[in-house]
Design an enzyme around this catalytic site. Structure first.
Site, mmCIF file in Angstrom:
data_model
loop_
_atom_site.group_PDB
_atom_site.id
_atom_site.type_symbol
_atom_site.label_atom_id
_atom_site.label_comp_id
_atom_site.label_asym_id
_atom_site.label_seq_id
_atom_site.Cartn_x
_atom_site.Cartn_y
_atom_site.Cartn_z
ATOM 1 N N ASP A 140 -30.934 -26.800 -3.517
ATOM 2 C CA ASP A 140 -30.822 -27.733 -2.373
ATOM 3 C C ASP A 140 -29.618 -27.739 -1.635
ATOM 4 O O ASP A 140 -28.800 -26.905 -1.945
ATOM 5 C CB ASP A 140 -31.045 -29.192 -3.345
ATOM 6 C CG ASP A 140 -31.744 -30.296 -2.439
ATOM 7 O OD1 ASP A 140 -31.776 -30.297 -1.286
ATOM 8 O OD2 ASP A 140 -32.138 -31.422 -3.175
ATOM 9 N N ASP A 175 -38.611 -34.953 1.991
ATOM 10 C CA ASP A 175 -38.678 -36.076 1.199
ATOM 11 C C ASP A 175 -39.686 -37.087 1.178
ATOM 12 O O ASP A 175 -39.817 -37.821 0.162
ATOM 13 C CB ASP A 175 -37.230 -36.672 1.065
ATOM 14 C CG ASP A 175 -36.217 -35.594 0.204
ATOM 15 O OD1 ASP A 175 -36.450 -34.528 -0.396
ATOM 16 O OD2 ASP A 175 -35.005 -35.853 0.343
#
Ligand code: GLA
Length: 759
Positions: free
Chosen positions: A480, A550
């Site tokens: 990430d 997301d």
């Protein structure tokens, strides 16, 4: 032959029989752009297509309307492809100190089979020399000794050209490179629509599509990463081009940092397309003998509309950009705990979830954020890559062993480039975080970014991450990156080289990725940056799949996945089914609808599976079994966006979407149709399919575990001709207004099996 040099005409013709790209050495030895488009005969002399001199200069032979790699200051007043400054001047006397005008002229060229490596950065590659041919064209600025080498690789199988540039200082004075595009292309007219992919966190990949107009238009990132706001690609389509017909060309940059992609339309209607590192804030010092390589850009072309163009990118990026053991392998169905638990989990909870996921048929359990340091929320511990002992008493190794003993693989989340101020790493090395002395350090998500341009930091990360990966049976990593770069500055660089900061960051990132992917070749890496903020071809060179967004709402995902599909293959798209009400939109969509959207990508579930009802468990088992049975087609098939009369500019402002994927061998095709919002008394319409064999017959069925409609089934299923399915299509929206299937978020999957094809 992909690349022909006609010595008499001084013309280079790069062609694979379908796409031609022609350039010429002009009278004054600069390089003119002659033609880019549908293939022309290889032996022709295309001098009548040559760029014209710009009128108005009485003694200047330097300004032409279309250049291959243009400079300015000589009569071409458009934005240049590159800019240099001579901080030590020219010649023995250091004349022209600080000037920027340069006169690059043809010096030599080489044509050879295959494609050379690009050191330090990901790039497309060949496996055999006969897959492509490369032209290296060397230009020289005699006064300074600067060499500019233009690299072109024409692929035989893919309708595209890889382009990049090397600058090499052959003089004896320092040169400052201040702009270095990977690709510049002067198109002879501006009758194109410009398509860009823009967005924001949780709404990435919005498709912008507008006619070119005189002046500038384009996108850029200065965030240190490609960004959710802009993806490093532009597409030009003829106004008449559709998904399946007409001319389109696209430029995509294999890079993960600051970039620019723009088009300038001048007073002659010439459209200059450029893509490369964002010159804003960039400079690179080229000492005597030093070289600088730009990232690689891919220029793709198609006469088969936007789908045709997307398929060129999909095939190249899937087969000749992605690397390693996972390039061609079927990707595991995974369960990720993030939306199921967020930071709040124990080892016991994880093991329950993993066992439950295994029972459903998932193959990989991914432990997301919160397993390290003292991390119970997003305020601390980034940088402290050792297990959170309260949550995981036996560490990552203990947990990974227990998970794998359940019969499901184990994967882990990391965010290596970051550090929280509240971390042991920061307390030990506050100077490792990017900052400008005497200035405020901006926090985003309570964290700072490590200066990846510093080799000692990359070495440290390699060591700590290798230690974790060696300590436990870890088969997957989600990498990430959850903030942008502010206060760009490196305390390790001298003042005059601060313009190198951002590019050095990217090179350091690639260095770490290279080290880890080489040391752990069996691990599947998935990239992520708050969702899709660094979903770019650069990272595809290391991580063959990425987390697109997301936003896991299935309706939103229709739009996000479709936007991404303009450039990126389905095998690169992580697509998860999540719980309802959806955590980002609060929307309630049926489970089959969520699954049918996620099927078109690398399927995963991101929820707490122990909370499923018995009925949902059965449904999910069937979804996973179905996906596995057709996984190769979903992940590696040929993908089409199917236009429909109910579609808006992009899916979220339309009421309907339809996708189709065809297996490599053409034996099966799967069509997903998605009604977003219902309206009453809808007229039936026909959805034309694409890419089938017109002379073949197909057996059409519906996926009975999905939310199919009896009417749609009766009106469409049975033996059908490929020609009929493409010219007339499936009949949809026939559900009468009393049908229970007439609501919002209704989806169906049609399966097509080519008759006579073996199963
Ligand atoms: C980012 C990612 C999410 C999740 C969180 C964890 O937002 O995009 O998928 O991993 O970080 O903090």
């Amino acid at each position: 032959m992909p690349i022909l040099f006609n010595a008499a005409a001084k013309q280079f013709h790069l062609s694979n029989g379908s796409f031609s790209y022609i350039i010429r050495i002009l009278e004054n030895l600069s390089i003119g752009q002659v033609y880019a488009g549908a293939a022309l005969r290889p032996d022709g002399n295309y001098s009548l297509l040559d760029p014209l001199p710009f009128p108005g200069f009485s003694n200047n032979d330097k300004a032409f309307t279309r250049f291959e790699y243009p400079v300015n200051g000589n009569g071409d007043f458009r934005r240049p492809a590159f800019t240099v400054r001579f901080p030590e001047g020219l010649g023995e006397g250091g004349e022209a100190l600080g000037s920027t005008v340069i006169e690059p002229r043809y010096k030599s060229h080489r044509i050879y089979a295959g494609k050379p490596e690009l050191s330090g950065m990901p790039a497309a590659y060949t496996e055999k020399d006969d897959e492509a041919e490369t032209l290296e064209l060397e230009l020289l600025d005699a006064a300074s000794g600067l060499k500019i080498i233009l690299f072109y690789t024409m692929f035989t199988q893919y309708n595209c050209l890889a382009r990049r540039v090397r600058f090499s200082n052959g003089g004896n004075k320092k040169i400052s490179l201040e702009n270095a595009m990977s690709l510049s292309l002067d198109l002879p007219d501006s009758r194109w629509n410009l398509i860009t992919l823009t967005g924001a966190w949780a709404r990435e990949f919005d498709i912008g599509d507008a006619p070119l107009r005189t002046g500038f238009q384009g996108i850029q990132s200065s965030r240190g990463i490609s960004g959710a706001q802009t993806n490093p690609a532009v597409i030009l389509r003829r106004p008449s081009a559709t998904e399946n017909e007409g001319e389109a060309l696209g430029a995509s940059l294999i890079y993960s940092g600051n970039f620019i992609a723009d088009v300038e339309v001048d007073q002659w209607d010439i459209a200059r397309l450029r893509i490369g590192i964002n010159p804003d804030g960039f400079s690179w010092e080229l000492a005597e003998g030093a070289i600088f390589d730009t990232p690689e850009a891919i220029l793709a072309w198609s006469a088969r509309g936007l789908n045709g163009l997307s398929q060129v990118f999909h095939e190249l990026y899937r087969n000749r950009l992605a690397r390693g053991a996972w390039r061609d392998a079927e990707r595991p169905v995974l369960l990720n705990n993030w939306e199921g638990t967020y930071f709040n989990f124990t080892e016991k909870k994880i093991l329950e979830m993993a066992a439950s996921a295994r029972d459903l048929g998932a193959e990989l359990f991914v432990l997301d954020d919160g397993w390290f340091g003292k991390r119970d929320d997003d305020h601390s511990s980034l940088g402290d890559w050792f297990p959170h002992k309260e949550k995981l008493p036996e560490g990552v190794a203990g947990l990974a062993k227990k998970v794998t003993a359940l019969g499901i693989k184990f994967g882990l989340w990391i965010e290596p480039e970051m550090v929280n101020p509240d971390s042991d790493l920061y307390r030990a090395h506050p100077d490792w975080a990017i900052h400008i002395p005497q200035r405020q350090r901006t926090e985003q998500r309570n964290q700072y970014v490590l200066d990846m341009g510093r080799p000692e930091i990359v070495d440290h990360l390699f060591k700590v991450l290798s230690a974790i990966l060696e300590s436990a049976p870890i088969s997957y990593i989600k990498w990430d990156m959850n903030r942008f770069i502010t206060e760009p500055y490196s305390i390790a660089l001298p003042p005059r080289r601060q313009g190198e900061f951002f590019h050095r960051y990217v090179l350091g990132l690639y260095d770490l990725y290279t080290g880890l992917t080489k040391a752990f070749p069996e691990i599947l890496f998935e990239s992520c940056a708050s969702g899709g903020a660094r979903f770019d071809p650069g990272l595809l060179g290391f991580a063959p799949q990425g987390w697109l967004s997301d936003d896991t709402d299935a309706v939103e995902r229709l739009s996000i996945q479709e936007g991404a599909s303009l450039i990126y293959p389905l095998s690169s798209m992580g697509a998860h089914v999540s719980a309802i009400p959806n955590h980002q939109t609060s929307r309630l969509t049926p489970l089959p609808f969520r699954a049918m959207v996620s099927f078109f990508g690398c399927l995963g579930y991101e929820l707490d599976p122990t909370k499923f009802s018995a009925e949902e468990r059965e449904a999910v088992k069937k979804q996973i079994a179905f996906y596995k049975a057709h996984r190769r087609t979903f992940q590696y098939g040929r993908f089409f966006r199917l236009p429909s009369p109910l579609r808006g500019r992009s899916n979220t402002n339309g009421r309907f979407a339809a996708w189709m994927v065809i297996s490599d061998d053409g034996a099966e095709a799967i069509v997903g149709v998605y009604k977003i919002l219902s309206n009453p008394n809808q007229r039936p319409f026909r959805l034309k399919l694409a890419g089938l064999a017109g002379n073949a017959d197909y057996q059409v069925t519906v996926w009975e575990e999905g939310g199919y409609s009896e009417e749609d089934k009766n009106l469409n299923c049975g033996g059908r001709g490929g020609d009929e399915l493409m010219q007339a299509g499936l009949l949809l929206e026939c559900t009468g207004h009393h049908s229970p299937k007439n609501g919002d978020f209704f989806s169906e999957l049609f399966l097509l099996r080519k008759q006579g094809a073996s199963k």
